[in-house]
Design a protein around this motif. Structure first.
Motif, short mmCIF file in Angstrom:
data_model
loop_
_atom_site.label_atom_id
_atom_site.label_comp_id
_atom_site.label_asym_id
_atom_site.label_seq_id
_atom_site.Cartn_x
_atom_site.Cartn_y
_atom_site.Cartn_z
N GLN A 1 -2.04 6.29 -1.22
CA GLN A 1 -2.47 7.39 -2.09
C GLN A 1 -3.99 7.52 -2.12
O GLN A 1 -4.52 8.52 -2.58
CB GLN A 1 -1.92 7.19 -3.51
CG GLN A 1 -0.41 7.32 -3.60
CD GLN A 1 0.06 8.72 -3.20
OE1 GLN A 1 -0.34 9.70 -3.81
NE2 GLN A 1 0.88 8.79 -2.17
N CYS B 1 0.83 -1.21 0.00
CA CYS B 1 0.00 0.00 0.00
C CYS B 1 0.87 1.26 0.00
O CYS B 1 1.78 1.39 0.81
CB CYS B 1 -0.91 -0.01 1.23
SG CYS B 1 -1.91 1.49 1.38
N ASP B 2 0.53 2.19 -0.94
CA ASP B 2 1.27 3.45 -1.01
C ASP B 2 0.51 4.60 -0.36
O ASP B 2 0.96 5.76 -0.43
CB ASP B 2 1.61 3.78 -2.47
CG ASP B 2 0.36 4.01 -3.33
OD1 ASP B 2 -0.77 3.97 -2.79
OD2 ASP B 2 0.53 4.24 -4.55
N GLN C 1 -6.75 5.73 -3.51
CA GLN C 1 -7.77 5.47 -4.53
C GLN C 1 -8.95 4.69 -3.96
O GLN C 1 -10.09 4.90 -4.35
CB GLN C 1 -7.17 4.72 -5.72
CG GLN C 1 -6.27 5.57 -6.59
CD GLN C 1 -4.82 5.54 -6.16
OE1 GLN C 1 -4.52 5.31 -4.98
NE2 GLN C 1 -3.93 5.76 -7.09
N CYS C 2 -8.67 3.80 -3.04
CA CYS C 2 -9.76 3.04 -2.41
C CYS C 2 -10.66 3.95 -1.59
O CYS C 2 -11.88 3.81 -1.60
CB CYS C 2 -9.18 1.92 -1.54
SG CYS C 2 -8.01 2.49 -0.29
N ARG D 1 -9.85 -0.86 -7.88
CA ARG D 1 -9.22 0.45 -8.07
C ARG D 1 -7.82 0.53 -7.52
O ARG D 1 -7.09 1.48 -7.81
CB ARG D 1 -10.07 1.53 -7.39
CG ARG D 1 -11.47 1.68 -7.94
CD ARG D 1 -11.52 2.66 -9.11
NE ARG D 1 -12.87 2.76 -9.63
CZ ARG D 1 -13.78 3.64 -9.20
NH1 ARG D 1 -13.46 4.51 -8.27
NH2 ARG D 1 -14.99 3.66 -9.74
N CYS D 2 -7.44 -0.42 -6.69
CA CYS D 2 -6.14 -0.35 -6.02
C CYS D 2 -5.02 -0.64 -7.04
O CYS D 2 -4.91 -1.75 -7.55
CB CYS D 2 -6.07 -1.35 -4.88
SG CYS D 2 -4.44 -1.35 -4.08
N PRO D 3 -4.19 0.36 -7.30
CA PRO D 3 -3.15 0.16 -8.32
C PRO D 3 -2.00 -0.72 -7.84
O PRO D 3 -1.20 -1.18 -8.66
CB PRO D 3 -2.66 1.59 -8.59
CG PRO D 3 -2.91 2.32 -7.32
CD PRO D 3 -4.16 1.71 -6.74
N LYS D 4 -1.92 -0.94 -6.56
CA LYS D 4 -0.80 -1.71 -6.00
C LYS D 4 -1.18 -3.16 -5.69
O LYS D 4 -0.34 -3.91 -5.17
CB LYS D 4 -0.30 -1.03 -4.71
CG LYS D 4 0.21 0.36 -4.91
CD LYS D 4 1.45 0.37 -5.78
CE LYS D 4 2.03 1.77 -5.90
NZ LYS D 4 3.26 1.78 -6.70
N ARG D 5 -2.43 -3.49 -5.94
CA ARG D 5 -2.93 -4.82 -5.61
C ARG D 5 -2.68 -5.13 -4.12
O ARG D 5 -2.29 -6.24 -3.75
CB ARG D 5 -2.30 -5.91 -6.49
CG ARG D 5 -2.62 -5.73 -7.96
CD ARG D 5 -2.10 -6.88 -8.79
NE ARG D 5 -2.33 -6.70 -10.23
CZ ARG D 5 -3.46 -6.98 -10.87
NH1 ARG D 5 -4.47 -7.48 -10.18
NH2 ARG D 5 -3.57 -6.79 -12.15
#
Ligand code: SF4
Length: 63
Positions: free
Chosen positions: A13, A10-11, A15-16, A53-57
């Motif tokens: 940022q 998790c970064d 989005q979730c 939506r999570c770009p980092k999975r």
């Protein structure tokens, strides 16, 4: 159903949180907080949107 976050991915940022703000929140500390780790079954669709939506999975669903 349980929401799981891989904190190593998790970064924070958010989005979730933008997608489902009543379940995910970036606190004042800029760390992702899951507001209800075991939401009711009728929220599964919303959780799936956040996962998608999570770009980092970094998000997953158990159960
Ligand atoms: S969308 Fe994924 S990477 Fe971004 S804050 Fe949420 S869980 Fe973390």
């Amino acid at each position: 159903m349980r929401i799981v976050v891989d904190r190593n991915l998790c970064d924070s940022q958010g989005q979730c949180a933008a997608a489902v703000p009543d379940l995910f929140d970036l606190g004042d500390d800029d760390v992702l907080h899951v507001l209800d780790e075991q939401p009711p079954e009728d929220r599964r669709g919303d959780v799936e949107v956040a996962v998608a939506r999570c770009p980092k999975r970094a998000l997953g669903i158990e159960g």
